[in-house]
Write a protein that holds these residues in place. Structure first.
Motif, PDB file in Angstrom:
ATOM      1  N   ALA A   1      96.139  56.175  26.638  1.00 50.07           N
ATOM      2  CA  ALA A   1      95.047  55.290  27.057  1.00 50.07           C
ATOM      3  C   ALA A   1      94.575  54.425  25.892  1.00 50.07           C
ATOM      4  O   ALA A   1      94.301  53.236  26.070  1.00 50.07           O
ATOM      5  CB  ALA A   1      93.886  56.109  27.617  1.00 50.07           C
ATOM      6  N   GLU A   2      94.474  55.016  24.707  1.00 52.08           N
ATOM      7  CA  GLU A   2      94.062  54.238  23.535  1.00 52.08           C
ATOM      8  C   GLU A   2      95.087  53.152  23.221  1.00 52.08           C
ATOM      9  O   GLU A   2      94.725  52.019  22.899  1.00 52.08           O
ATOM     10  CB  GLU A   2      93.874  55.157  22.329  1.00 52.08           C
ATOM     11  N   GLN A   3      96.361  53.505  23.339  1.00 54.91           N
ATOM     12  CA  GLN A   3      97.412  52.528  23.076  1.00 54.91           C
ATOM     13  C   GLN A   3      97.361  51.407  24.113  1.00 54.91           C
ATOM     14  O   GLN A   3      97.458  50.227  23.774  1.00 54.91           O
ATOM     15  CB  GLN A   3      98.777  53.209  23.098  1.00 54.91           C
ATOM     16  N   ARG A   4      97.179  51.777  25.374  1.00 59.34           N
ATOM     17  CA  ARG A   4      97.111  50.770  26.435  1.00 59.34           C
ATOM     18  C   ARG A   4      95.876  49.890  26.245  1.00 59.34           C
ATOM     19  O   ARG A   4      95.926  48.674  26.455  1.00 59.34           O
ATOM     20  CB  ARG A   4      97.079  51.445  27.810  1.00 59.34           C
ATOM     21  N   ALA A   5      94.763  50.506  25.837  1.00 59.83           N
ATOM     22  CA  ALA A   5      93.538  49.724  25.592  1.00 59.83           C
ATOM     23  C   ALA A   5      93.758  48.734  24.457  1.00 59.83           C
ATOM     24  O   ALA A   5      93.324  47.582  24.536  1.00 59.83           O
ATOM     25  CB  ALA A   5      92.373  50.661  25.271  1.00 59.83           C
ATOM     26  N   ALA A   6      94.454  49.175  23.417  1.00 64.20           N
ATOM     27  CA  ALA A   6      94.747  48.263  22.301  1.00 64.20           C
ATOM     28  C   ALA A   6      95.641  47.115  22.778  1.00 64.20           C
ATOM     29  O   ALA A   6      95.439  45.959  22.389  1.00 64.20           O
ATOM     30  CB  ALA A   6      95.415  49.020  21.161  1.00 64.20           C
ATOM     31  N   GLU A   7      96.616  47.413  23.626  1.00 63.29           N
ATOM     32  CA  GLU A   7      97.488  46.363  24.163  1.00 63.29           C
ATOM     33  C   GLU A   7      96.678  45.383  25.014  1.00 63.29           C
ATOM     34  O   GLU A   7      96.878  44.166  24.926  1.00 63.29           O
ATOM     35  CB  GLU A   7      98.607  46.988  25.000  1.00 63.29           C
ATOM     36  N   ILE A   8      95.770  45.913  25.827  1.00 62.93           N
ATOM     37  CA  ILE A   8      94.945  45.046  26.685  1.00 62.93           C
ATOM     38  C   ILE A   8      94.066  44.145  25.830  1.00 62.93           C
ATOM     39  O   ILE A   8      93.925  42.949  26.110  1.00 62.93           O
ATOM     40  CB  ILE A   8      94.092  45.906  27.650  1.00 62.93           C
ATOM     41  N   VAL A   9      93.484  44.699  24.767  1.00 61.87           N
ATOM     42  CA  VAL A   9      92.637  43.897  23.876  1.00 61.87           C
ATOM     43  C   VAL A   9      93.465  42.796  23.217  1.00 61.87           C
ATOM     44  O   VAL A   9      93.035  41.643  23.132  1.00 61.87           O
ATOM     45  CB  VAL A   9      91.952  44.802  22.823  1.00 61.87           C
ATOM     46  N   THR A  10      94.680  43.145  22.764  1.00 62.00           N
ATOM     47  CA  THR A  10      95.552  42.153  22.138  1.00 62.00           C
ATOM     48  C   THR A  10      95.899  41.049  23.133  1.00 62.00           C
ATOM     49  O   THR A  10      95.830  39.857  22.802  1.00 62.00           O
ATOM     50  CB  THR A  10      96.835  42.831  21.616  1.00 62.00           C
ATOM     51  N   GLU A  11      96.259  41.440  24.358  1.00 56.99           N
ATOM     52  CA  GLU A  11      96.588  40.445  25.386  1.00 56.99           C
ATOM     53  C   GLU A  11      95.374  39.570  25.692  1.00 56.99           C
ATOM     54  O   GLU A  11      95.506  38.352  25.861  1.00 56.99           O
ATOM     55  CB  GLU A  11      97.068  41.147  26.654  1.00 56.99           C
ATOM     56  N   ALA A  12      94.199  40.193  25.763  1.00 55.45           N
ATOM     57  CA  ALA A  12      92.987  39.430  26.068  1.00 55.45           C
ATOM     58  C   ALA A  12      92.677  38.431  24.956  1.00 55.45           C
ATOM     59  O   ALA A  12      92.269  37.304  25.231  1.00 55.45           O
ATOM     60  CB  ALA A  12      91.808  40.381  26.265  1.00 55.45           C
ATOM     61  N   ARG A  13      92.884  38.850  23.715  1.00 51.49           N
ATOM     62  CA  ARG A  13      92.633  37.917  22.604  1.00 51.49           C
ATOM     63  C   ARG A  13      93.610  36.750  22.641  1.00 51.49           C
ATOM     64  O   ARG A  13      93.226  35.606  22.397  1.00 51.49           O
ATOM     65  CB  ARG A  13      92.731  38.660  21.277  1.00 51.49           C
ATOM     66  N   GLN A  14      94.876  37.036  22.959  1.00 51.49           N
ATOM     67  CA  GLN A  14      95.851  35.953  23.063  1.00 51.49           C
ATOM     68  C   GLN A  14      95.481  35.021  24.208  1.00 51.49           C
ATOM     69  O   GLN A  14      95.548  33.791  24.072  1.00 51.49           O
ATOM     70  CB  GLN A  14      97.259  36.526  23.270  1.00 51.49           C
ATOM     71  N   GLU A  15      95.084  35.593  25.332  1.00 52.66           N
ATOM     72  CA  GLU A  15      94.691  34.779  26.479  1.00 52.66           C
ATOM     73  C   GLU A  15      93.453  33.949  26.134  1.00 52.66           C
ATOM     74  O   GLU A  15      93.359  32.790  26.528  1.00 52.66           O
ATOM     75  CB  GLU A  15      94.409  35.678  27.692  1.00 52.66           C
ATOM     76  N   ALA A  16      92.529  34.533  25.387  1.00 50.47           N
ATOM     77  CA  ALA A  16      91.324  33.800  24.992  1.00 50.47           C
ATOM     78  C   ALA A  16      91.690  32.609  24.106  1.00 50.47           C
ATOM     79  O   ALA A  16      91.127  31.521  24.255  1.00 50.47           O
ATOM     80  CB  ALA A  16      90.350  34.728  24.258  1.00 50.47           C
TER      81      ALA A  16
ATOM     82  N   ALA B   1      95.902  66.336  27.873  1.00 52.42           N
ATOM     83  CA  ALA B   1      94.739  65.455  27.721  1.00 52.42           C
ATOM     84  C   ALA B   1      94.862  64.626  26.448  1.00 52.42           C
ATOM     85  O   ALA B   1      94.561  63.430  26.443  1.00 52.42           O
ATOM     86  CB  ALA B   1      93.452  66.280  27.696  1.00 52.42           C
ATOM     87  N   ALA B   2      95.311  65.249  25.360  1.00 54.42           N
ATOM     88  CA  ALA B   2      95.480  64.505  24.110  1.00 54.42           C
ATOM     89  C   ALA B   2      96.544  63.422  24.270  1.00 54.42           C
ATOM     90  O   ALA B   2      96.374  62.297  23.795  1.00 54.42           O
ATOM     91  CB  ALA B   2      95.855  65.458  22.975  1.00 54.42           C
ATOM     92  N   SER B   3      97.622  63.757  24.965  1.00 52.50           N
ATOM     93  CA  SER B   3      98.686  62.769  25.199  1.00 52.50           C
ATOM     94  C   SER B   3      98.160  61.611  26.045  1.00 52.50           C
ATOM     95  O   SER B   3      98.410  60.439  25.734  1.00 52.50           O
ATOM     96  CB  SER B   3      99.863  63.443  25.894  1.00 52.50           C
ATOM     97  N   ARG B   4      97.429  61.941  27.107  1.00 51.77           N
ATOM     98  CA  ARG B   4      96.871  60.880  27.961  1.00 51.77           C
ATOM     99  C   ARG B   4      95.868  60.038  27.189  1.00 51.77           C
ATOM    100  O   ARG B   4      95.805  58.820  27.368  1.00 51.77           O
ATOM    101  CB  ARG B   4      96.216  61.492  29.190  1.00 51.77           C
ATOM    102  N   ARG B   5      95.071  60.683  26.334  1.00 50.95           N
ATOM    103  CA  ARG B   5      94.096  59.946  25.538  1.00 50.95           C
ATOM    104  C   ARG B   5      94.807  58.983  24.598  1.00 50.95           C
ATOM    105  O   ARG B   5      94.404  57.824  24.461  1.00 50.95           O
ATOM    106  CB  ARG B   5      93.236  60.937  24.749  1.00 50.95           C
ATOM    107  N   ARG B   6      95.888  59.457  23.951  1.00 52.94           N
ATOM    108  CA  ARG B   6      96.651  58.571  23.052  1.00 52.94           C
ATOM    109  C   ARG B   6      97.255  57.415  23.843  1.00 52.94           C
ATOM    110  O   ARG B   6      97.208  56.260  23.405  1.00 52.94           O
ATOM    111  CB  ARG B   6      97.758  59.359  22.350  1.00 52.94           C
TER     112      ARG B   6
END
Length: 168
Positions: free
Chosen positions: A76-91, A69-74
């Protein structure tokens, strides 16, 4: 002195201690009193050992699940950070594209307004050119009339505060 009934009861209690040691019948050589707690411990030892083993397995499973669960959480957090970065670039790209479109539309509108203003200026100049001779003729006629009227009337007398007289 004990009566016969008390003696029998006490003797019976004494004999019951030896009963689990041997089967009824002829007396066994050297009977030993039974240890019920040892028998219970011996009887319960295998199931308790299995229970301890099951608890250890459950603890191991919980630890593995917590680690997963801790590994999946890490992840997921990393993927969420990547998605936010991609979204900001797209914005940023979308804002830049939108700004270009708005600027292009504004430039087109400004060019259209400028062309319309130029057409109106040309129309005003054309009207002024077409009206200029008639208006010039009227102005010249009015000026000539004023000059003629001035020459026909005598000049006004100089005023008391005007030593030079008429400046005409």
């Amino acid at each position: 002195m004990p009566t016969g009934g008390e003696f029998v009861t006490g003797f019976r209690d004494f004999l019951t201690r030896f009963r689990p040691a041997a089967a009824p019948g002829r007396a066994a050589p050297g009977g030993v009193p039974a240890d019920r707690s040892a028998e219970l411990r011996a009887e319960l030892a295998p199931p308790l050992a299995l229970l301890e083993q099951a608890e250890a397995e459950a603890r191991t499973v919980r630890e593995r699940a917590a680690a997963a669960a801790a590994s999946r959480r890490r992840d997921a957090e990393q993927r969420a950070a990547e998605i936010v970065t991609e979204a900001r670039q797209e914005a940023r790209l979308v804002r830049a594209r939108t700004a270009e479109q708005v600027l292009s539309a504004a430039e087109g509108e400004a060019a259209a307004l400028l062309a319309e203003a130029e057409r109106e200026a040309v129309a005003v100049r054309d009207r002024a050119r077409s009206r200029a001779p008639a208006l010039t003729g009227r102005v010249v006629a009015l000026v000539l009339e004023d000059l003629a009227a001035e020459q026909a009337s005598p000049p006004p007398p100089p005023g008391p505060g005007d030593p030079q007289g008429d400046d005409r």
